[in-house]
Design a protein around this motif. Structure first.
Motif, PDB file in Angstrom:
ATOM      1  N   VAL A 157      -9.723   9.733  -3.883  1.00 26.50           N
ATOM      2  CA  VAL A 157      -8.536   9.573  -2.808  1.00 26.50           C
ATOM      3  C   VAL A 157      -7.354   9.890  -4.030  1.00 26.50           C
ATOM      4  N   SER A 158      -6.418  10.935  -3.473  1.00 26.67           N
ATOM      5  CA  SER A 158      -5.266  11.318  -4.195  1.00 26.67           C
ATOM      6  C   SER A 158      -4.018  11.620  -3.330  1.00 26.67           C
ATOM      7  N   PHE A 159      -2.836  10.793  -3.378  1.00 29.80           N
ATOM      8  CA  PHE A 159      -1.733  11.132  -2.727  1.00 29.80           C
ATOM      9  C   PHE A 159      -0.568  10.452  -3.428  1.00 29.80           C
ATOM     10  N   ASP A 160       0.837  10.814  -3.033  1.00 29.30           N
ATOM     11  CA  ASP A 160       1.927  10.226  -3.743  1.00 29.30           C
ATOM     12  C   ASP A 160       2.725   9.567  -2.425  1.00 29.30           C
ATOM     13  N   VAL A 161       3.374   8.526  -3.156  1.00 32.37           N
ATOM     14  CA  VAL A 161       4.449   7.908  -2.045  1.00 32.37           C
ATOM     15  C   VAL A 161       5.986   8.026  -2.886  1.00 32.37           C
ATOM     16  N   GLU A 162       6.805   8.609  -2.263  1.00 26.65           N
ATOM     17  CA  GLU A 162       8.174   9.028  -2.862  1.00 26.65           C
ATOM     18  C   GLU A 162       8.855   7.684  -2.680  1.00 26.65           C
ATOM     19  N   ALA A 163      10.021   7.579  -3.551  1.00 26.62           N
ATOM     20  CA  ALA A 163      11.063   6.437  -3.283  1.00 26.62           C
ATOM     21  C   ALA A 163      11.872   6.816  -2.164  1.00 26.62           C
ATOM     22  N   GLY A 164      12.296   5.693  -1.263  1.00 22.72           N
ATOM     23  CA  GLY A 164      12.897   5.959   0.086  1.00 22.72           C
ATOM     24  C   GLY A 164      12.290   6.761   1.077  1.00 22.72           C
ATOM     25  N   SER A 165      10.801   6.943   1.134  1.00 25.49           N
ATOM     26  CA  SER A 165      10.255   7.641   1.882  1.00 25.49           C
ATOM     27  C   SER A 165       9.152   6.536   2.241  1.00 25.49           C
ATOM     28  N   VAL A 166       8.055   7.019   3.625  1.00 27.72           N
ATOM     29  CA  VAL A 166       7.006   6.249   3.966  1.00 27.72           C
ATOM     30  C   VAL A 166       5.858   7.520   3.884  1.00 27.72           C
ATOM     31  N   THR A 167       4.801   6.841   3.351  1.00 28.73           N
ATOM     32  CA  THR A 167       3.484   7.619   3.406  1.00 28.73           C
ATOM     33  C   THR A 167       2.717   6.984   4.215  1.00 28.73           C
ATOM     34  N   ALA A 168       2.280   7.252   5.254  1.00 29.85           N
ATOM     35  CA  ALA A 168       1.254   6.691   6.285  1.00 29.85           C
ATOM     36  C   ALA A 168      -0.178   6.835   5.799  1.00 29.85           C
ATOM     37  N   LEU A 169      -1.036   5.751   5.736  1.00 30.55           N
ATOM     38  CA  LEU A 169      -2.465   6.129   5.216  1.00 30.55           C
ATOM     39  C   LEU A 169      -3.047   5.444   6.647  1.00 30.55           C
ATOM     40  N   VAL A 170      -3.751   6.639   7.309  1.00 29.42           N
ATOM     41  CA  VAL A 170      -4.348   6.403   8.747  1.00 29.42           C
ATOM     42  C   VAL A 170      -5.882   6.471   8.593  1.00 29.42           C
ATOM     43  N   GLY A 171      -6.427   5.722   9.472  1.00 29.17           N
ATOM     44  CA  GLY A 171      -7.984   5.798   9.694  1.00 29.17           C
ATOM     45  C   GLY A 171      -8.615   4.483  10.297  1.00 29.17           C
ATOM     46  N   GLU A 172      -9.791   4.566  10.671  1.00 22.58           N
ATOM     47  CA  GLU A 172     -10.310   3.504  11.512  1.00 22.58           C
ATOM     48  C   GLU A 172     -10.775   2.623  10.564  1.00 22.58           C
ATOM     49  N   SER A 173     -11.083   1.162  10.789  1.00 24.18           N
ATOM     50  CA  SER A 173     -11.631   0.222  10.453  1.00 24.18           C
ATOM     51  C   SER A 173     -12.870   0.613   9.562  1.00 24.18           C
ATOM     52  N   GLY A 174     -12.913   0.356   8.255  1.00 26.00           N
ATOM     53  CA  GLY A 174     -13.940   0.803   7.332  1.00 26.00           C
ATOM     54  C   GLY A 174     -13.860   2.227   6.621  1.00 26.00           C
TER      55      GLY A 174
END
Length: 566
Positions: free
Chosen positions: A29-46
């Motif tokens: 898994v690779s991704f970034d979160v920037e200062a002052g922004s929202v990164t949403a991590l989406v998926g079902e249970s599991g």
């Protein structure tokens, strides 16, 4: 975007030790979160999204470990810090001060024997604040900042004295205590009504804009992510299915799984008009509620009026929805219809039975064969000690229906009816997913062949794809078996898919009632309009061309492989 992201995750892998060996829950898994922004991590249970969040804040379960990859946090004071392998002493410095967590369940996340003020001030004390007056002043300021009325009085109260929305605000206040650079919000609104959800999400947006805090937002609801995030990471089976600017991913999803989530999200689903029952069908009334009033006594105080003079009818073979926020009286009304409450005033008739006149014993027992109730929580409504076969056969035994062989045949038939494999019969509830458990609960309600089924928030605890499956199942069973439903929900997006008629309840009173299509198309009461406006996914219901344009102007969230290696 800044040159250096606030949070940078690269090729993260997480394993859990089990009796069957190591289980890889997160892979690459690779991704970034920037200062002052929202990164949403989406998926079902599991899907692995909560495991990723726990890895970022160093709170994996005891049998879990990061088996590969990198998690780097760019602190304002200390610069980039590699979080993988950090010791507990360093974590005590980072948690609260640099990274804070807003947990999912406001009902279970606060110490029930500690005051609100004590809970909000805990992070301050952990990080060396000694002056009680300063801690108290900071706590009051935080409570006021998150919109809690009379913060001095609230600080002296206990969690059980606050509503769910208020408790969630308290958790946000606690997370903000030391002005962290990164907030992990793990399903922070999934247990809340849609109007309270909107208020809490608005609050997070305002605080992010004021402080420049970056937010990693964990959710199974793509509609919420669409409205509230700058970047979107879609996970399934521990892997990233796709990632990028939210507008771009939603304008042109490349993953079949993302397209499935979009199709199944009730607030985004295309509204298909239900075939309206003809006049003759509507005249065949199965349920008649007239002047229903339910009061509950309170020591030293006037009675609590939970339901106040509610009246409606439900035609045989149709679905009537009871809609409203927590405390609106919808569950009390549903339980009264199912014969589990004795109303203070009013009458309820189901078929030829006056429910409010049932004295108990044989008559009430016979009524419960014609009217069944499906509860909200599939994890609590099934006996964990029984097999699925025993759970389904129990109502048959209680009503003296059939021989042992006939009961086994009926169990097998009803498993097939709700699209569960025959081998499920030998399993126990703990071996089933949430969606499978809810199908078992529905099969148990149907196995005695009732005329009426009362469904109390029966899909609200489920992921959107499982929720869509259950809604399709209910529609099919109604068509095949001629069932009548009273469907209780706080979610109008779900209701508009399944209901023929609807009653909107607010503080025990029915403020609007009528055909569902008419109520949705032209709501007459301000409260109904407020509920409709709070349905998430407005950004996805805008013109697709504008979203595509937004996509082309945005940059990538996950860098190319060559950029990582460089």
């Amino acid at each position: 975007m800044s040159a250096q992201p606030l949070l940078s995750i690269r090729d993260l892998a997480v394993q859990y030790r089990t009796r069957r060996g190591a289980v890889e829950a997160v892979r690459g898994v690779s991704f970034d979160v920037e200062a002052g922004s929202v990164t949403a991590l989406v998926g079902e249970s599991g899907s692995g999204k909560t495991t990723v969040a726990q890895s970022v804040i160093g709170l994996l379960a005891a049998n879990g470990r990061v088996s590969g990859g990198s998690i780097r946090l760019s602190e304002r004071t200390d610069g980039p810090t590699e979080l993988v392998g950090v010791g507990e002493r360093r974590w005590r410095h980072l948690r609260g001060r640099c990274i804070a967590l807003i947990p999912q369940d406001p009902g279970n996340s606060l110490n029930p024997v500690a005051t609100i003020g004590w809970s909000v001030g805990e992070a301050l004390r952990i990080h060396g604040w000694k002056d009680r007056a300063k801690i108290q002043a900071r706590v009051i300021d935080l409570l006021e900042r998150v919109g809690i009325d009379d913060p001095e009085a609230r600080a002296r109260q206990y969690p059980h004295e606050l509503s769910g929305g208020m408790r969630q605000r308290v958790l946000i206040a606690a997370a903000l205590a030391l002005q962290p650079e990164l907030i992990i919000a793990d399903e922070p609104t999934s247990a809340l009504d849609v109007t309270v959800q909107r208020t809490v999400l608005d609050l997070l947006d305002e605080l992010r804009a004021e402080t420049g805090t970056g937010i990693l937002f964990i959710t199974h609801d793509l509609a919420v992510a669409a409205d509230r995030s700058d970047a979107l990471v879609v996970m399934q089976g521990g892997r990233v299915q796709e990632a990028g600017p939210t507008a771009g991913v939603l304008a042109a999803p490349t993953s079949d799984y993302t397209r499935t989530l979009l199709a199944d999200a009730p607030s985004l689903a295309r509204v298909v008009e239900r075939t309206a029952p003809d006049a003759a069908a509507l005249a065949d009334t199965l349920v008649e509620v007239s002047g229903l009033t339910q009061e509950f006594r309170r020591a030293g105080r006037s009675p609590l009026v939970a339901v106040d003079d509610v009246s409606f009818t439900v035609a045989r073979g149709t679905t009537h929805a009871l809609v409203g926020e927590s405390g609106s009286g919808k569950t009390t009304t549903g339980r009264s219809i199912a014969g589990f409450n004795s109303p203070t005033r009013g009458t309820i008739r189901v078929g030829g039975t006056e429910v409010t006149a049932l004295a108990g014993g044989r008559a009430r027992r016979a009524f419960h064969r014609t009217t069944q109730l499906v509860y909200q929580n599939p994890y609590a409504s099934l006996d964990p000690r029984q097999s699925i076969a025993d759970i389904l056969a129990e109502p048959l035994r209680n009503f003296g229906i059939g021989t042992r062989g006939e009961r086994a045949d009926r169990v097998a038939h009803h498993l097939e009816l709700v699209a569960l494999a025959p081998e499920i019969a030998s399993r126990h509830p703990r071996e089933l997913s949430g969606g499978q458990r809810q199908r078992v609960a529905i099969a148990r309600a149907l196995i005695v062949e009732p005329e009426l089924v009362v469904l109390d928030e029966a899909v609200s605890a489920l992921d959107v794809t499982v929720q869509a499956q259950i809604l399709r199942l209910l529609a099919r069973l109604q068509s095949e078996l001629g069932l009548t439903y009273v469907f209780i929900s706080h979610d109008l997006a779900v209701v508009r898919q399944i209901a023929d008629t609807v009653s909107v309840l607010r503080r025990g009173r029915q403020v609007e009632h009528g055909a569902a299509a008419a109520v949705f198309a032209d709501p007459q009461h301000a409260y109904t309009r407020e509920l409709l406006a709070a349905i998430p996914g407005a950004s996805l219901r805008t013109d697709s061309a504008s979203r595509a344009a937004a996509f082309t102007s945005a940059g990538p969230v996950v860098p190319r492989k060559e950029e990582v290696s460089a």
